[in-house]
Scaffold this motif. Structure first.
Motif, PDB file in Angstrom:
ATOM      1  N   ALA A 239       0.852  -1.168   0.000  1.00 32.71           N
ATOM      2  CA  ALA A 239       0.000   0.000   0.000  1.00 32.71           C
ATOM      3  C   ALA A 239       0.899   1.232   0.000  1.00 32.71           C
ATOM      4  N   GLU A 240       0.294   2.395   0.134  1.00 33.75           N
ATOM      5  CA  GLU A 240       1.101   3.603   0.182  1.00 33.75           C
ATOM      6  C   GLU A 240       1.994   3.581   1.419  1.00 33.75           C
ATOM      7  N   LEU A 241       3.114   4.283   1.328  1.00 35.62           N
ATOM      8  CA  LEU A 241       4.066   4.319   2.426  1.00 35.62           C
ATOM      9  C   LEU A 241       3.433   4.938   3.666  1.00 35.62           C
ATOM     10  N   GLN A 242       3.837   4.430   4.832  1.00 43.59           N
ATOM     11  CA  GLN A 242       3.340   4.975   6.088  1.00 43.59           C
ATOM     12  C   GLN A 242       3.827   6.409   6.252  1.00 43.59           C
ATOM     13  N   ARG A 243       2.956   7.265   6.737  1.00 43.99           N
ATOM     14  CA  ARG A 243       3.241   8.694   6.822  1.00 43.99           C
ATOM     15  C   ARG A 243       3.299   9.153   8.276  1.00 43.99           C
ATOM     16  N   PHE A 244       4.301   9.962   8.586  1.00 45.73           N
ATOM     17  CA  PHE A 244       4.437  10.590   9.893  1.00 45.73           C
ATOM     18  C   PHE A 244       4.485  12.102   9.696  1.00 45.73           C
ATOM     19  N   GLU A 245       4.075  12.836  10.698  1.00 45.20           N
ATOM     20  CA  GLU A 245       4.096  14.294  10.624  1.00 45.20           C
ATOM     21  C   GLU A 245       4.959  14.859  11.742  1.00 45.20           C
ATOM     22  N   HIS A 246       5.690  15.909  11.418  1.00 49.19           N
ATOM     23  CA  HIS A 246       6.514  16.588  12.411  1.00 49.19           C
ATOM     24  C   HIS A 246       6.324  18.085  12.222  1.00 49.19           C
ATOM     25  N   PRO A 247       5.960  18.802  13.272  1.00 48.84           N
ATOM     26  CA  PRO A 247       5.688  20.228  13.108  1.00 48.84           C
ATOM     27  C   PRO A 247       6.952  21.043  12.865  1.00 48.84           C
ATOM     28  N   ILE A 248       6.793  22.165  12.163  1.00 40.85           N
ATOM     29  CA  ILE A 248       7.883  23.107  12.003  1.00 40.85           C
ATOM     30  C   ILE A 248       7.805  24.129  13.131  1.00 40.85           C
ATOM     31  N   LYS A 249       8.818  24.985  13.226  1.00 42.58           N
ATOM     32  CA  LYS A 249       8.827  26.007  14.269  1.00 42.58           C
ATOM     33  C   LYS A 249       7.787  27.097  13.975  1.00 42.58           C
TER      34      LYS A 249
ATOM     35  N   PHE B 104       9.374   5.070   4.492  1.00 48.70           N
ATOM     36  CA  PHE B 104       8.242   5.811   5.030  1.00 48.70           C
ATOM     37  C   PHE B 104       8.334   7.269   4.602  1.00 48.70           C
ATOM     38  N   ILE B 105       7.290   8.025   4.909  1.00 52.48           N
ATOM     39  CA  ILE B 105       7.212   9.437   4.566  1.00 52.48           C
ATOM     40  C   ILE B 105       7.208  10.256   5.851  1.00 52.48           C
ATOM     41  N   LEU B 106       7.966  11.342   5.854  1.00 48.58           N
ATOM     42  CA  LEU B 106       7.935  12.307   6.950  1.00 48.58           C
ATOM     43  C   LEU B 106       7.498  13.643   6.374  1.00 48.58           C
ATOM     44  N   ASP B 107       6.334  14.117   6.814  1.00 48.96           N
ATOM     45  CA  ASP B 107       5.754  15.358   6.310  1.00 48.96           C
ATOM     46  C   ASP B 107       5.964  16.461   7.344  1.00 48.96           C
ATOM     47  N   THR B 108       6.645  17.527   6.941  1.00 53.42           N
ATOM     48  CA  THR B 108       6.900  18.640   7.857  1.00 53.42           C
ATOM     49  C   THR B 108       6.339  19.950   7.321  1.00 53.42           C
ATOM     50  N   GLU B 109       5.292  19.881   6.533  1.00 49.83           N
ATOM     51  CA  GLU B 109       4.641  21.056   5.941  1.00 49.83           C
ATOM     52  C   GLU B 109       5.461  21.647   4.807  1.00 49.83           C
ATOM     53  N   ILE B 110       6.647  22.178   5.102  1.00 48.48           N
ATOM     54  CA  ILE B 110       7.432  22.782   4.028  1.00 48.48           C
ATOM     55  C   ILE B 110       8.321  21.760   3.324  1.00 48.48           C
ATOM     56  N   VAL B 111       8.612  20.663   3.997  1.00 51.11           N
ATOM     57  CA  VAL B 111       9.492  19.627   3.431  1.00 51.11           C
ATOM     58  C   VAL B 111       8.830  18.265   3.565  1.00 51.11           C
ATOM     59  N   GLU B 112       8.903  17.480   2.498  1.00 50.93           N
ATOM     60  CA  GLU B 112       8.456  16.095   2.584  1.00 50.93           C
ATOM     61  C   GLU B 112       9.674  15.201   2.360  1.00 50.93           C
ATOM     62  N   PHE B 113       9.946  14.358   3.349  1.00 53.73           N
ATOM     63  CA  PHE B 113      11.059  13.419   3.277  1.00 53.73           C
ATOM     64  C   PHE B 113      10.511  12.046   2.902  1.00 53.73           C
ATOM     65  N   ILE B 114      11.156  11.395   1.939  1.00 51.65           N
ATOM     66  CA  ILE B 114      10.835  10.010   1.595  1.00 51.65           C
ATOM     67  C   ILE B 114      12.040   9.167   1.988  1.00 51.65           C
ATOM     68  N   PHE B 115      11.875   8.317   2.985  1.00 51.59           N
ATOM     69  CA  PHE B 115      12.942   7.421   3.427  1.00 51.59           C
ATOM     70  C   PHE B 115      12.820   6.104   2.657  1.00 51.59           C
ATOM     71  N   VAL B 116      13.914   5.686   2.030  1.00 55.21           N
ATOM     72  CA  VAL B 116      13.886   4.532   1.123  1.00 55.21           C
ATOM     73  C   VAL B 116      14.845   3.446   1.593  1.00 55.21           C
ATOM     74  N   ASP B 117      14.366   2.228   1.611  1.00 50.78           N
ATOM     75  CA  ASP B 117      15.156   1.050   1.989  1.00 50.78           C
ATOM     76  C   ASP B 117      16.012   0.643   0.790  1.00 50.78           C
TER      77      ASP B 117
ATOM     78  N   GLU C   3       7.295   1.815  -6.987  1.00 52.21           N
ATOM     79  CA  GLU C   3       5.959   2.345  -7.256  1.00 52.21           C
ATOM     80  C   GLU C   3       5.496   3.246  -6.118  1.00 52.21           C
ATOM     81  N   ASP C   4       5.760   2.813  -4.880  1.00 57.51           N
ATOM     82  CA  ASP C   4       5.367   3.603  -3.709  1.00 57.51           C
ATOM     83  C   ASP C   4       6.090   4.948  -3.678  1.00 57.51           C
ATOM     84  N   VAL C   5       7.392   4.921  -3.958  1.00 50.95           N
ATOM     85  CA  VAL C   5       8.181   6.155  -3.943  1.00 50.95           C
ATOM     86  C   VAL C   5       7.706   7.094  -5.043  1.00 50.95           C
ATOM     87  N   GLU C   6       7.484   6.555  -6.233  1.00 58.27           N
ATOM     88  CA  GLU C   6       7.028   7.385  -7.353  1.00 58.27           C
ATOM     89  C   GLU C   6       5.672   8.009  -7.054  1.00 58.27           C
ATOM     90  N   LEU C   7       4.779   7.227  -6.471  1.00 60.58           N
ATOM     91  CA  LEU C   7       3.447   7.733  -6.130  1.00 60.58           C
ATOM     92  C   LEU C   7       3.539   8.833  -5.074  1.00 60.58           C
TER      93      LEU C   7
END
Length: 337
Positions: free
Chosen positions: A34-44, A155-168, A201-205
């Motif tokens: 399925a789609e990569l698991q997503r986490f959120e981290h607030p910015i300052k 997994f995905i880390l969403d920080t509003e201004i930056v989206e990080f995609i962590f890849v194995d 496929e997950d990363v591209e999506l």
């Protein structure tokens, strides 16, 4: 007095606990397509984000790991960092033996003790982690031992201004599947072809759907490197075209035990290696005359980054905290997707 009702309640609770453990166990061992698991981290509050990046570190404080950790704490406090990224090879030489391996505390909890480093750590697996119990590093049990720890395959880390995609990245590398001298923990990866195909496929999506101002991909292995291991052909063939097509800004990795900044000559990608968390000094850097190479240092150290909507500023530090190289990337406001 133990009543029939209390016994029934106990066994219902026990059964529920076992079902929960089974769900966690399956989630760790069985590849999820399925789609990569997503986490959120607030910015300052001022709209900025600061973090450190370190890789190839877990040696129970040896090989200057503790000295690098000390400087990370000092710089982390100065920058008021929001979190730390680990680019893999978290525990040497052969990963963890299990979730209760004392190496976890000895190489992580007892080393990164500075107040500024008591933030969330977002980690990926490296090839040395796969030589042990790779599944152990993904376990929620480690998060209970040290709440800072978060390591997943991808997994995905969403920080509003930056989206990080962590890849194995380890399962991409052909040689690990034919090595006679090491045994790898491929639970959750085999069949490999299917795993890698679905991961791409997950990363591209994820990248295609992202509306973040900045896109950063994090993996263990380098796409471009002039260090000991050099470029990773499998990532150049399969992952890099996806990064280029989706306007990724930065690719951050470890694996080579050095610090590097390489700029792409045919895209907007900046390649950053932070693999100097402990043992380094190989002395075999190649291609220093490469036009794309902006900086390389084959010793110990780490990287910091501060990001806003309009800029990303990063710096590399050595084992005594000296700034070795810094760079700033502008971002036009109207370029947001």
């Amino acid at each position: 007095m133990v009543t029939m009702a209390s016994m029934a309640s106990h066994f219902r609770t026990r059964a529920m606990d076992l079902r929960c453990l089974a769900v966690v166990f399956c989630a760790v061992l069985v590849p999820s397509f399925a789609e990569l698991q997503r986490f959120e981290h607030p910015i300052k509050s001022d709209g900025s984000l600061s973090f450190l990046v370190v890789g190839d570190w877990g040696r129970k404080g040896l090989y200057n790991q503790s000295e690098v950790a000390f400087q990370m704490g000092r710089i982390g406090e100065r920058l008021d960092i929001d979190f730390v990224i680990s680019t893999g090879d978290n525990f040497y030489d052969n990963g963890l033996k299990g979730v209760y391996d004392p190496a976890f505390r000895e190489s992580f909890t007892k080393v990164y003790t500075a107040k500024s480093l008591q933030k969330q750590w977002y980690s990926v697996l490296g090839n040395h982690d796969y030589r042990g119990d790779a599944v152990a590093q993904l376990s929620p049990i480690l998060r209970k031992i040290d709440k800072r720890w978060l390591c997943l395959r991808s997994f995905i880390l969403d920080t509003e201004i930056v989206e990080f995609i962590f890849v194995d990245t380890t399962p991409f590398v052909d040689s690990y599947f034919v090595e006679p001298d090491h045994v790898y923990d491929w639970r959750g990866v085999e069949p490999r072809r299917t795993y890698v195909s679905h991961l791409l496929e997950d990363v591209e999506l994820a990248l295609r759907k992202s509306t973040a101002k900045w896109k950063i991909v994090v993996g263990h292995h380098a796409i471009r490197s002039v260090g000991h291991h050099g470029d990773t052909p499998e990532l150049i063939k399969y992952l890099l075209p996806i990064l280029k097509a989706n306007n990724v800004d930065l690719y951050i990795n470890g694996h080579d035990h050095c610090l590097e900044h390489i700029t792409s000559l045919d895209s907007s990608i900046q390649y950053l290696t932070s693999g100097g968390g402990s043992k380094a000094w190989r002395g075999d850097i190649e291609h220093r005359d490469n036009d794309a190479l902006k900086f390389v240092y084959d010793g110990q150290g780490f990287m910091s980054m501060k990001m806003t909507q309009t800029s990303a500023a990063f710096a590399f530090y050595d084992v005594v905290g000296k700034v070795l190289h810094k760079w700033k990337i502008p971002k036009q406001l109207h370029s947001a997707v």
